[in-house]
Design a protein around this motif. Structure first.
Motif, mmCIF file in Angstrom:
data_model
loop_
_atom_site.group_PDB
_atom_site.id
_atom_site.type_symbol
_atom_site.label_atom_id
_atom_site.label_comp_id
_atom_site.label_asym_id
_atom_site.label_seq_id
_atom_site.Cartn_x
_atom_site.Cartn_y
_atom_site.Cartn_z
ATOM 1 N N GLY A 121 0.809 -1.204 0.000
ATOM 2 C CA GLY A 121 0.000 0.000 0.000
ATOM 3 C C GLY A 121 0.843 1.255 0.000
ATOM 4 N N ARG A 122 1.941 1.231 0.752
ATOM 5 C CA ARG A 122 2.843 2.381 0.777
ATOM 6 C C ARG A 122 3.450 2.639 -0.601
ATOM 7 N NH1 ARG A 122 5.919 0.649 6.384
ATOM 8 N NH2 ARG A 122 4.625 1.873 7.839
ATOM 9 N N VAL A 123 3.847 1.573 -1.284
ATOM 10 C CA VAL A 123 4.402 1.727 -2.636
ATOM 11 C C VAL A 123 3.361 2.322 -3.575
ATOM 12 C CG1 VAL A 123 5.311 0.501 -4.642
ATOM 13 C CG2 VAL A 123 6.099 -0.114 -2.351
ATOM 14 N N ALA A 124 2.138 1.807 -3.500
ATOM 15 C CA ALA A 124 1.075 2.289 -4.394
ATOM 16 C C ALA A 124 0.744 3.745 -4.124
ATOM 17 C CB ALA A 124 -0.168 1.416 -4.246
ATOM 18 N N VAL A 125 0.647 4.131 -2.854
ATOM 19 C CA VAL A 125 0.265 5.518 -2.551
ATOM 20 C C VAL A 125 1.396 6.486 -2.866
ATOM 21 C CG1 VAL A 125 0.987 5.832 -0.130
ATOM 22 C CG2 VAL A 125 -1.188 6.796 -0.923
ATOM 23 N N SER A 126 2.645 6.007 -2.845
ATOM 24 C CA SER A 126 3.770 6.895 -3.164
ATOM 25 C C SER A 126 3.726 7.371 -4.609
ATOM 26 C CB SER A 126 5.100 6.176 -2.898
ATOM 27 O OG SER A 126 5.321 5.134 -3.832
ATOM 28 N N ARG A 127 2.956 6.700 -5.445
ATOM 29 C CA ARG A 127 2.847 7.092 -6.860
ATOM 30 C C ARG A 127 1.894 8.256 -7.054
ATOM 31 N NH1 ARG A 127 2.297 1.104 -7.587
ATOM 32 N NH2 ARG A 127 4.392 0.332 -8.066
ATOM 33 N N ILE A 128 1.099 8.587 -6.026
ATOM 34 C CA ILE A 128 0.094 9.645 -6.206
ATOM 35 C C ILE A 128 0.194 10.754 -5.174
ATOM 36 C CG2 ILE A 128 -1.551 8.171 -7.409
ATOM 37 C CD1 ILE A 128 -3.078 7.848 -4.777
ATOM 38 N N VAL A 129 1.034 10.604 -4.147
ATOM 39 C CA VAL A 129 1.184 11.673 -3.156
ATOM 40 C C VAL A 129 2.667 11.926 -2.924
ATOM 41 C CG1 VAL A 129 -0.991 11.097 -2.005
ATOM 42 C CG2 VAL A 129 1.140 10.124 -1.147
ATOM 43 N N GLY A 130 2.981 13.114 -2.394
ATOM 44 C CA GLY A 130 4.373 13.485 -2.188
ATOM 45 C C GLY A 130 4.872 13.271 -0.779
ATOM 46 N N ARG A 131 4.018 12.818 0.124
ATOM 47 C CA ARG A 131 4.458 12.668 1.516
ATOM 48 C C ARG A 131 5.317 11.422 1.702
ATOM 49 N NH1 ARG A 131 -1.604 12.515 3.577
ATOM 50 N NH2 ARG A 131 -1.606 14.026 1.884
ATOM 51 N N ASP A 132 5.957 11.283 2.852
ATOM 52 C CA ASP A 132 6.872 10.181 3.133
ATOM 53 C C ASP A 132 6.084 8.892 3.361
ATOM 54 O OD1 ASP A 132 8.848 12.118 3.085
ATOM 55 O OD2 ASP A 132 8.747 12.438 5.254
ATOM 56 N N PRO A 133 6.140 7.914 2.452
ATOM 57 C CA PRO A 133 5.292 6.718 2.599
ATOM 58 C C PRO A 133 5.680 5.844 3.784
ATOM 59 C CG PRO A 133 6.775 6.464 0.731
ATOM 60 C CD PRO A 133 6.908 7.888 1.195
ATOM 61 N N GLN A 134 6.983 5.799 4.123
ATOM 62 C CA GLN A 134 7.409 4.905 5.202
ATOM 63 C C GLN A 134 6.921 5.372 6.568
ATOM 64 O OE1 GLN A 134 8.694 1.916 4.596
ATOM 65 N NE2 GLN A 134 8.425 2.503 2.445
ATOM 66 N N ALA A 135 6.492 6.625 6.646
ATOM 67 C CA ALA A 135 5.980 7.144 7.914
ATOM 68 C C ALA A 135 4.487 6.893 8.082
ATOM 69 C CB ALA A 135 6.257 8.643 8.010
ATOM 70 N N LEU A 136 3.849 6.248 7.104
ATOM 71 C CA LEU A 136 2.399 6.079 7.109
ATOM 72 C C LEU A 136 2.002 4.685 7.585
ATOM 73 C CD1 LEU A 136 1.570 7.659 3.610
ATOM 74 C CD2 LEU A 136 1.675 8.815 5.825
ATOM 75 N N ASP A 137 1.051 4.616 8.522
ATOM 76 C CA ASP A 137 0.437 3.336 8.838
ATOM 77 C C ASP A 137 -0.714 3.109 7.859
ATOM 78 O OD1 ASP A 137 -1.617 5.004 9.700
ATOM 79 O OD2 ASP A 137 -1.276 4.630 11.835
ATOM 80 N N GLU A 138 -1.457 2.009 8.029
ATOM 81 C CA GLU A 138 -2.488 1.688 7.046
ATOM 82 C C GLU A 138 -3.551 2.774 6.964
ATOM 83 O OE1 GLU A 138 -6.026 -1.513 6.810
ATOM 84 O OE2 GLU A 138 -4.025 -2.378 6.490
ATOM 85 N N ALA A 139 -3.984 3.289 8.100
ATOM 86 C CA ALA A 139 -5.015 4.328 8.093
ATOM 87 C C ALA A 139 -4.520 5.585 7.385
ATOM 88 C CB ALA A 139 -5.437 4.657 9.522
ATOM 89 N N ALA A 140 -3.237 5.928 7.609
ATOM 90 C CA ALA A 140 -2.686 7.120 6.964
ATOM 91 C C ALA A 140 -2.548 6.923 5.460
ATOM 92 C CB ALA A 140 -1.334 7.466 7.575
ATOM 93 N N VAL A 141 -2.212 5.701 5.028
ATOM 94 C CA VAL A 141 -2.166 5.405 3.589
ATOM 95 C C VAL A 141 -3.559 5.590 2.982
ATOM 96 C CG1 VAL A 141 -1.872 3.562 1.888
ATOM 97 C CG2 VAL A 141 -0.170 3.866 3.693
ATOM 98 N N CYS A 142 -4.572 5.097 3.678
ATOM 99 C CA CYS A 142 -5.941 5.238 3.170
ATOM 100 C C CYS A 142 -6.359 6.699 3.103
ATOM 101 C CB CYS A 142 -6.903 4.449 4.050
ATOM 102 S SG CYS A 142 -6.666 2.658 3.994
ATOM 103 N N ARG A 143 -6.037 7.454 4.151
ATOM 104 C CA ARG A 143 -6.384 8.879 4.133
ATOM 105 C C ARG A 143 -5.676 9.604 2.993
ATOM 106 N NH1 ARG A 143 -5.392 8.421 9.673
ATOM 107 N NH2 ARG A 143 -3.447 9.613 9.445
#
Length: 322
Positions: free
Chosen positions: A121-143
């Motif tokens: 999920g972190r890899v997928a969301v990194s393609r559409i947002v500029g924030r740090d993906p490794q700092a995101l838990d599942e809820a933050a990835v969804c948000r």
């Protein structure tokens, strides 16, 4: 006629998108604009220049981009004319929308989380947002995915449609040039604080009407999506939209947050730097899940359908009135 053009372009892009084969052969209008921005950035934004000169270079860059996009678009529109030419112009204009790709990229985040877990999920969301993906838990990835969907519905769908309806193909092409410039150089970084000032401010201005319209479309679409609350969406827009650090992003994000019963935006990290921001929606109610991404996508598609219907109805009314 421009209103009809916008409706036809949205329908064409929803049906066929921008074919991968065409992209491999000639690229995409955004990539063409991006190359010109990169060239001007390299020539006019020397770090050794004083800030005033770099800001002036940024103003010149935006002017060049608007002319470079708008003049050829005007020539194409004039050459093709009405009738069959209108359909051809709509097909060309469809390349400036992001309905299909936006839904696909956001849906990929939900699919990755559901099938492969947080790291995917972190890899997928990194393609559409500029924030740090490794700092995101599942809820933050969804948000993050839902916030990107809301904001890019405004920037990538509603705004191009608005400017196509208002100014034809030249208006839409000029908007796309401004929006691309903002995404590339409109950041408050040491390199682009001065040079990107004009792009960022102009992008704020041209996105103002579409961001408000997007919020209204999301609210209006709520009755079409199970579990979405139009009342909560409207209250969130009125209460929270102006608290966002962006003058425009807060409107669709607040509408989406209220509709889904989530808290979006708030403090987040970009490049290791924490950015403070107001919450959209009522904070602390519950954690976002992949199912919320799916509901957000259903709401997005319903709101997009309302946009197409609105343009189609307006076009028929204008044609009927002569």
């Amino acid at each position: 006629m421009f209103v009809l053009l916008a409706c036809l372009a949205l329908l064409a892009e929803a049906a066929i998108g921008y074919p991968d084969r065409l992209f491999r052969a000639i690229g995409h209008p955004v990539t063409w604009i991006g190359r010109l921005i990169a060239f001007l950035d390299g020539r006019l934004n020397d770090p050794a220049f004083p800030a005033a000169r770099r800001r002036a270079g940024g103003v010149l860059t935006v002017a060049v981009l608007v002319l470079a996009a708008g003049i050829p678009a005007w020539g194409v529109q004039t050459a093709l004319g009405g009738g069959v030419g209108l359909a051809a112009t709509a097909l060309i204009a469809s390349s400036l929308f992001a309905q299909r790709s936006l839904g696909a990229h956001v849906g990929a985040v939900a699919s990755a989380l559901e099938a492969h877990g947080l790291d995917a999920g972190r890899v997928a969301v990194s393609r559409i947002v500029g924030r740090d993906p490794q700092a995101l838990d599942e809820a933050a990835v969804c948000r993050a995915a839902i916030e990107s969907l809301a904001e890019n519905f405004s920037d990538g769908v509603v705004a191009p449609a608005f400017w196509l309806a208002a100014g034809g193909l030249p208006g839409c092409a000029a908007y796309k040039a401004i929006n691309t410039a903002d995404s590339m150089i409109g950041h408050r970084t040491p390199r682009h604080e001065a040079f990107g000032w004009a792009a960022a401010r102009l992008d704020d201005l041209v996105n103002l009407p579409a961001s408000r319209l997007t919020a209204l479309l999301v609210v209006a679409a709520c009755p079409l999506v199970r579990g979405a609350s139009a009342g909560d969406a409207w209250r969130a827009v009125r209460r929270d939209a102006r608290r966002h650090r962006s003058p425009n992003a807060g409107w669709p994000e607040a509408a989406m947050a209220g509709a889904l019963g989530l808290a979006l935006a708030g403090p987040r990290a970009y490049g290791g730097v924490m950015v403070e921001d107001g919450y959209m929606g009522e904070g602390g109610r519950r954690e976002a899940t992949p199912a919320d991404i799916r509901r957000a996508l259903a709401l997005y598609r319903a709101a997009d359908a309302l946009l197409i219907a609105l343009l189609g109805g307006a076009a028929l009314l204008l044609i009927w009135r002569g």
